[in-house]
Every structure is written in C-alpha cells, then in structure tokens.
Write an enzyme that holds these catalytic residues in place. Structure first.
Site, PDB file in Angstrom:
ATOM      1  N   LEU A  59       0.805  -1.212   0.000  1.00 52.53           N
ATOM      2  CA  LEU A  59       0.000   0.000   0.000  1.00 52.53           C
ATOM      3  C   LEU A  59       0.839   1.262   0.000  1.00 52.53           C
ATOM      4  CD1 LEU A  59      -2.808  -0.976   2.481  1.00 52.53           C
ATOM      5  CD2 LEU A  59      -3.081  -0.399   0.081  1.00 52.53           C
ATOM      6  N   ARG A  60       2.157   1.056  -0.030  1.00 50.55           N
ATOM      7  CA  ARG A  60       3.016   2.242   0.080  1.00 50.55           C
ATOM      8  C   ARG A  60       2.828   3.183  -1.103  1.00 50.55           C
ATOM      9  NH1 ARG A  60       7.354   2.694   3.503  1.00 50.55           N
ATOM     10  NH2 ARG A  60       8.532   3.686   1.868  1.00 50.55           N
ATOM     11  N   GLY A  61       2.500   2.618  -2.242  1.00 50.99           N
ATOM     12  CA  GLY A  61       2.271   3.447  -3.418  1.00 50.99           C
ATOM     13  C   GLY A  61       1.128   4.424  -3.190  1.00 50.99           C
TER      14      GLY A  61
END
Lengths: 596, 340
Positions: free
Chosen positions: B278-280
C-alpha cells in the site's frame, strides 16, 4: 611572446603536439578548475617528459602524489592513526593522500584498472574540493583542491577509465599528442604563472562564445553539461595564456579541440547545401596536418556554429568516424569502463576492506584491523576489569572489535544457453524449455549477468546471440527459434566450448546450460547415425569438462533416459530432468551451479 | 570547500526540484531518489536544498536536534527543563547531512567517544551521522555504490525511525527520523529492491536537450564561479520567496482535503500498475497533498495527482525485465489509461 600568441597571429593550428603542450600550460594556470587530464598512453619517455614538464610548472611547494590502485580508504581519505593516538593519548588523524595532495596533483597510473569505489570516492572529492572524513570515530573536513591526472593504459576500447571520473577532467590527451609534444617548445615559463593564475579569473567571454561551445557540444553528441562548462574554463585559461582579458575565437577553437572533440560520440552532420561529397579529406596523421587550412573567419560574433565547427574540423583525426562507430557499438553492449557491477563474494576475490561483525560460515577474520579496532579501548577496558577485580588479559579484545575481510568477486557470469532445437526435442518439450529459459533470463537480468544463445538443429550449431545484457533480444531470438531436423549435439557442445573460451578470455565466468533430450543423431562430420553421433557428443562433452566450467544439463525428454545422464557425467554437469523441473527449481539449480 | 549553488538558479529539472520541495514540505513522503545521466546537476540540487530550508526550532545543545515541544530525548540538554516547562531552544538550520562513500559503520550509527576513552578512560556516546540527520535530510551521493553493510543499517533505521547502539556495555537508543535523499547513475548498478522501496519519490533526470536551456546552465555556472558572493546575493530574494512558499505549504498541509473520489483514482492507478503493498497509495496521497499545499490549493485535484504519480510510482513497478520500455513510460501509459 609565447608560442601560442605567435600561432594565433597566423591563425594556424600547430597540431596535436602543440595542443598537448598548451593543455599542460592551461592545467598549470587553472589546475583545480579544469580538473585535470586523462592521458591515454602507456608509460614511456613521452608521458614522463610531459608529466615532468607539468611538474616543473606547478609551484615548487605543490604536492605531487601517486595514487596506487590498491589504495584503501584509510590511506586515501584518512583514518585513525593508531600508533600516534595511543602514544599521544588522544585521537590523531592520519591525513589521507587526497588531503595531502591539496594544492597539487594526484597522479593515477593504470587508471583503467581503478576500482569503481575508488573512482567514485575520488570523484566526490573533486566535486566538493574537500575530503569529508567520517571514519573510525573521527569526523571532519579537509581541503582537497587538486589537479587529477589519470594515466589510462587501456589497450582496447573495453578497458577504459571510469567514465564518471574522466568526464570531470577537462583534457583527454592521447599518446600521439604526447609524442608530438616532445618537439614543442614550452608554452609558458614557470615565472609567468603566478600572474597568469590571477588574471585567468578576470577573463570574460561573450554570449556568442558560450552559445558556440554549447552548440558544438550538442552537435558532437555530448550529453553532459560538464563538457561545455570545462571547455569554457579552458578557453578562459587560454585567453589568459595569450595575455588577453577576453576570450577570442581561437581560444574557443582550442577548447573545442582539447575538451569537446575527445568526448564526441557522433560526427556532426554536414549542413548539406551544394554537395554531399565528403568534407575536405582530413589531413594525414603523421605528416604536417596543418598545412593547407583556410584561416577561419575573424570574428566569432557573426560566425554561426557550423562555420566554427568547420574551422575546428581540421583537427578531426581521419578515423574519427570509425572510432566513434565502434564506441557507439560498444556502448550498446556495456556501460563502458569498469562500470559493470561486481558480485560480492564471501570468501574469494579481491580484498576490498573490512567490516565489523563476527565471522560466520568460513568468513575470514582480519586480524590487524581487529587489533586496531581494539587498541583505542584498552585503557577503558583495563579500568573496568580492574574495578571488577579481574586480572584481565594484556590485550582485551571483545566481539565488537571483530573485523571481517570483505572480498569482491572479480568475475561476472555469462550464461551460455545451448538449446537443442532438433525435431525430437521440438516434439517433446520445446515450449517448456523456452519458458524455463525465459525465467532464467529474467533472473540473470536481476543479477545483471550476460547471456549468450546457441541453438543446434539440422546439420550444425549456430550462435544466435553473442554474450549480451540485452535480454529482450535474447527473448526475441528464442521465440523465433524454429524446431526440427537432426540433433548435431557434438557440434552444439563444440560451439559452446568456443564461446565459453571467449567469455573466459574477457574475464567473465561462463556457465553452460545445455537443454537437450540427449538423443544425438548427427556426428561431427555431419553424417547421420546414433552411435557415432553419441560418441562424438561424449567426446565434446569431455572437452568441456576438462575446462572445469560450471555446467547444467536439462533433460527435455518426456521420460529421462540414461543417455542424457551419461552425457551430463561426461561434461561434469549437473543433471536435471525437466519433468521434475518446475521453472523455479530450474532457476535455483542454475543458481546453485553458478555459485559453485 | 565549495559553496553551494543556489536552488533557484538551477535551470530546468523541474521534476527533481518539485520532488525536493515536496520532501521539504512533508518529510513523511519518505525520501527522494534521483537517478540520471552524468553532469545533470543531481548533487548540485540536493546540496542547494540545504540553503533553502526554513530554520526549525530545536533544543539547544541536543545532539539529535530534538523539538522542544515533543522531545522525549534523554540527552542532558533535553532533560534540563527551564521555567517555561520546556528545555531551552532556538531556531537553527535544518541539518542536511552528507553520507560520504568510505564512511565507516561507527560513524554512521555512532560509537564510543574515542577521545574520552583515550584521554580519560571514560565511556561516553559519540553520536553519528544518523543522529546528526535526525529531523533533517540524509544525502547519499552514488547511492548504488554504498557498501552493503551500510545499506543494511540505513534500511533498519529508516524503517524504525530509531537508532539503537550497543557498544562496550553502553546501550543507547535515539530518534533518527530523516528524509533519505539518494542520487546515482543507473549505469553504475541497480539498487536493492528493499532500498528502492524506502524512497517515496523517484526522479529520472537527463541532460536538457534544449540548446537555450543548456546555454543558460553554463552561463549561470560560469557567473557563479566568477563571483560567488555577488551571485548568491542576486538570488537571495528568490531563495527567500521559495522558502516562505515551503513555510506556507507546511502550515497549510493539514487543511488540504483529499476527496474519496481522488483516493479511489489513486487506488485504481496502483492496481493497474500492480505495485506491491500500500506504500504506493500512501505516497500518492501524501505527495499530492504536498503539491496542492505548495500551490495553495484547498483540495487535491486530478492535476496534482497527474503531476506526482510518475514520481511516486515509477520505482515501485514489479520488474518486467523483458519489457523494453522504461518504468517511467509504463507508468505514464497507465496513468493516461486510468486517469484521462
């Protein structure tokens, strides 16, 4: 009057020798601003004389330091002087070579062999004009303003100095120019230099000249902006040398010849108006190249870049285009220089310093560094041992002192895929084999290895792809690979042998991956017949085994047969039947083989 | 030592400048990676950033530049509470710390103070570069040439925000939150995926192809070298204008709205690109909010997202070694498909 001023009056170019002599003078005038020079030459009297003369031009007190290839960080950047620190009872910095060279020259012999890390550290110091030390409990900044001379002894285009380092140095001078410079009078006398150095910073240039240099750089295909920037500095130093306060036409030309041309990656296109014939034939290399040049137009302001280029072109060597093309081709293959990443190995290879940590799995402890790490803390430790009433050892070494020797594997791997594309194989599991190879390609991409592809079918083997990192091409070749025909296994193995020898000669480590069902039916002389073909294949396999390369045989037949296993044993290869080989186990098998 | 070139005098390279401004506005974006050709002014831009950053309030004498409002630091300076109920503090420049190649491990994490050990036989902690970079920037030039064991240290600390040192029976932990800025030349080798992942934004720089722009670069460089003081003076006003822009954006940051619709679009892009984790999305939210704040907008709009998506996502693509197009091109293709 010095020789440049005389030359400028007639506007004639004095040849590469004069340029090399002038480059020397310019370096003496602006040693730090120009960065230095790459001298592409083997050691010899011409090089020695040039260096000696430059040394004579530098201030008497200016340091002159040789940077050996095997220099470590302690010596290069500076580190803790253990002996002095212990006897003085306080930390004492052993000044590094680069800081010692402040105000002078750093000479790097055999610069084409310089390790990437060393080149990068040197580049960082050149950029900052300072040595930043964060080592062994010491922190500080020392001035590091010097002129760098790289002696590039690389014999072919593959062996070149680090491009990152080379591009920070204004001049790139070749052996011929150094040779020719032997007959040149000195461009400047040592006595003039202090005056020239101070006047150099006062020289101004026009907008037009700036445009010319930038435009020329673009036309010559030079991407980096350091090149025109250094060329401008060279032009200014040249103007100072001629006793002027403004940059003139001929300074720009000189800077173009000395700074831009050696960096050219393309031959500028002719503005083709009246004829598309070749430009005036570039003069012969050896004999008087400057004879019949038309004097360039006098004023730069109304001279478009094309004309300036024309004026400069006289100094293009005859074989420039050829060389550039070769360069461009080479560039496609590799990043140039010794830029390729080197795998880190635990136990073998070139030692590259130490790191803290406990040695595990056969890593080697570096004893001197460990003792060195322990030394400063002895007073502290003895005190705490005494406090606890322990009669400690004379030398208290703790695990935190342990230093492990680090190595860098010198070799890069080239995977040589030898694919059986014969009818029998095609019927079996050609598609799976292709899939497996694709997976391996992806893996070798991650590790930036090279791959080569040989296929054999019909009468003989064929090399489809020379060693390359262009994996998309490898995939294309593979996809287009037709199947069918006989199985000239021996020929395939021979071809692999040839290729692997080449790979090894380049300093890479070949790994041979043979994908076949092992049913050879075409022998070396092209005749059909199972037995003879199998015999030949075994013979070729033994030849491979004798070289001791890592090899893997992937049996692509539906039901593994003894023949393929026999072949694997003969070539000293690991044997992996494809039915059991999922794509993943295949790739780990290759990895295991490569690591062996 | 060379004086830093002013940030506002850097010609072109808008993407790189934007990424650095975003990191200066919202450090939680998580670092900037600048990859590109030689001689494009990568390190010039990063070093120029130091002169641009607004000063920050820090506890006087604290080696970790702690914030007096929130300090939980155990250093002497932070423990000495004044009459205001807080330790003494003053405005000081934001640290931009260089991690030079050839740095040793003890200088990165900190170690025993050598001098005090030698002279007095005392144990005292000497903070390292991670301490110095706390609340600031840690810059690594040639990041792909950094030794593996140093990279491991950085990865650990960058993830936890805390540096733990155990040495000679001394046990120290101190905050180490910094914006990691790395630059390098991709030809020198690829970055490990773990390290790549620590960078919030990735910028690809190339030399300008426009001749006028190239001339401008060389001209300004030349003027700077001829007379640095006069040059810096000339750019002082422009520098302070950008500085107050950052200041305004920081204050404004929390009030910038990100609508559910925008977040959904972000998620769509990430799904279409198949980015891991989910870092994007998180980076997209933070970075586009920072862009909106810098532009003085009330809420994040599609144009902000479009501006930032390539920077936030191009290094997060799963590698497809057989796709010849660059990561940047693939991101742009997908963004075009999904967002427009």
């Amino acid at each position: 009057m010095n020789s440049l001023a005389e030359a400028s009056e007639t506007n004639a170019w004095g040849g590469p020798g004069e340029d090399a002599a002038i480059a020397m003078a310019l370096l003496a005038i602006d040693p730090v601003g120009l960065g230095g020079a790459v001298l592409r030459s083997l050691p010899g009297p011409a090089l020695d004389t040039w260096l000696q003369q430059l040394r004579g031009l530098m201030p008497e007190t200016a340091p002159w330091r040789r940077l050996p290839l095997n220099i470590d960080d302690d010596r290069m950047l500076g580190g803790l002087d253990i002996a002095a620190s212990l006897s003085a009872g306080r930390p004492i910095l052993a000044t590094g070579l680069l800081a010692e060279a402040d105000g002078g020259v750093v000479l790097v012999p055999m610069a084409e062999r310089l390790m990437r890390g060393v080149a990068a550290r040197l580049s960082a110091v050149i950029d900052r004009q300072a040595v930043v030390i964060e080592r062994d409990g010491l922190a500080g900044i020392q001035p590091g303003r010097f002129c760098t001379l790289l002696v590039d002894e690389g014999l072919d285009e593959d062996e070149q100095v680090s491009p990152d380092l080379a591009e920070r140095l204004a001049f790139h001078i070749d052996a011929q120019a150094l040779e020719a410079a032997l007959d040149e009078p000195a461009a400047v006398k040592p006595g003039q230099l202090p005056g020239l150095r101070s006047s150099c910073s006062q020289v101004s240039s026009s907008e037009q000249q700036l445009k010319a240099l930038c435009g020329l750089a673009v036309m010559l295909g030079i991407g980096s902006l350091r090149a025109p920037s250094l060329a401008l500095r060279a032009a200014k130093a040249s103007a100072a040398l001629a006793g002027r306060t403004e940059v003139e036409n001929e300074d720009v030309q000189l800077a173009t010849r000395l700074v831009l041309l050696p960096r050219a990656t393309q031959v500028p296109l002719e503005p083709s108006d009246e004829n598309e014939a070749e430009p005036e034939p570039p003069p012969e290399q050896e004999d008087q190249p400057e004879e019949d040049q038309p004097p360039p137009p006098p004023s730069l302001d109304d001279m478009p870049q094309e004309l300036l280029l024309e004026a400069v072109k006289a100094s293009l060597p005859a074989d420039l285009l050829e060389k550039l093309q070769i360069k461009a081709l080479r560039r496609k293959g590799s990043s140039g220089g010794r830029g390729g990443p080197q795998a880190q190995a635990k136990l073998r290879g070139r030692p590259i310093g130490v790191r803290p940590g406990k040695p595990v799995m056969g890593e080697r402890m570096h004893l001197p560094s460990t003792l060195k790490a322990a030394a400063p803390w002895q007073k502290l430790r003895q005190a705490s041992l005494e406090k606890r009433g322990v009669n400690g050892p004379r030398l208290a070494v703790q695990t935190s002192d342990f230093r492990i020797q680090r190595f860098k594997a010198r070799r890069q791997t080239t995977h040589v895929f030898v694919v059986d594309a014969s009818g029998s194989s095609a019927m079996n599991r050609m598609a799976e084999a292709k899939g497996a190879i694709e997976l391996l390609l992806a893996q070798s991409y991650v590790r930036r290895d090279e791959v080569a592809l040989i296929a054999f079918r019909g009468a003989e083997a064929e090399q489809l792809l020379a060693p390359t990192r262009a994996l998309a091409r490898a995939r294309k070749e593979l996809a287009a690979l037709p199947g069918g025909g006989g199985t000239p296994l021996a020929s395939g193995l021979d071809k692999a042998h040839e290729l692997a020898i080449d790979v090894q000669r380049k300093g890479h480590q070949p790994v041979i991956i043979l994908m076949t069902d092992g049913r050879a039916n075409v022998s070396m002389d092209g005749s059909h017949g199972h037995d003879k073909a199998h015999e030949d294949a075994l013979k070729a396999a033994r030849k491979l085994a004798a070289e001791g390369w890592c090899a893997l045989l992937v049996d692509t037949s539906r039901r593994p047969r003894p023949k393929a296993g026999e072949l694997a044993r003969a070539m000293g290869a690991q044997y992996l039947p494809l039915p059991q080989a999922s794509a993943n186990s295949l790739s780990s098998a290759v990895q295991a083989v490569s690591a062996a | 030592m060379a004086t830093a070139f002013p940030f506002t005098a850097i010609v072109g390279q808008e993407e790189m400048k934007l990424a650095l401004l975003i990191a200066a506005t919202d450090p939680s974006v998580g670092g900037v990676l600048v990859f590109g050709d030689r001689g494009t002014g990568k390190s010039t831009a990063v070093r120029a950033l130091a002169g641009l950053l607004p000063k920050m309030r820090q506890v006087t004498g604290c080696p970790y530049h702690s914030d007096p409002e929130t300090t939980k630091c155990s250093c002497q300076a932070c423990q000495k509470i004044g009459r205001t109920g807080k330790p003494a503090s003053r405005l000081e420049p934001v640290p931009v710390v260089d991690l030079p190649l050839g740095v040793t491990e003890d200088r990165v994490v900190g170690a025993l103070d050598l001098e005090r050990a030698l002279v007095h036989g005392e144990k005292a902690f000497e903070p390292g570069l991670l301490a110095r970079a706390n609340r600031g920037f840690l810059y690594i030039d040639e990041v792909n040439l950094l030794e593996d064991h140093i990279v491991d240290l950085l990865l650990d600390v960058a993830a936890s925000g805390e540096n733990v040192v155990e040495r000679e029976g001394l046990s120290i932990r101190h905050p180490a939150r910094f914006v990691l800025v790395g630059s390098g030349n991709p030809e020198e080798g690829e970055l490990r995926p773990q390290l790549l992942d620590r960078f919030g934004l990735a910028v690809e720089v190339s030399t300008p192809t426009d001749l006028d722009q190239r001339i401008e670069v060389i001209r300004l460089r030349d003027e700077f070298e001829r007379d640095q003081d006069a040059f810096l003076k000339r750019y002082r006003r422009r520098e302070s204008r950008v500085r107050s822009k950052i200041n305004r954006a920081r204050k404004h940051l929390d009030s910038v709205e990100v609508s559910a619709e925008i977040v959904r679009r972000m998620a769509e892009v990430c799904v279409a690109l198949g980015t891991d984790g989910l870092r994007g999305e998180l980076t997209l939210v933070r970075a586009s909010r920072a862009v909106a704040a810098l532009e003085g907008a009330e809420s994040v709009e599609l144009k902000h997202l479009l501006k930032i998506a390539p920077l936030a996502l191009r290094h997060r693509l799963r590698r497809d070694p057989l796709d010849e197009s660059s990561a940047g091109a693939r991101v742009e293709r997908v963004i075009e498909d999904v967002l427009q």
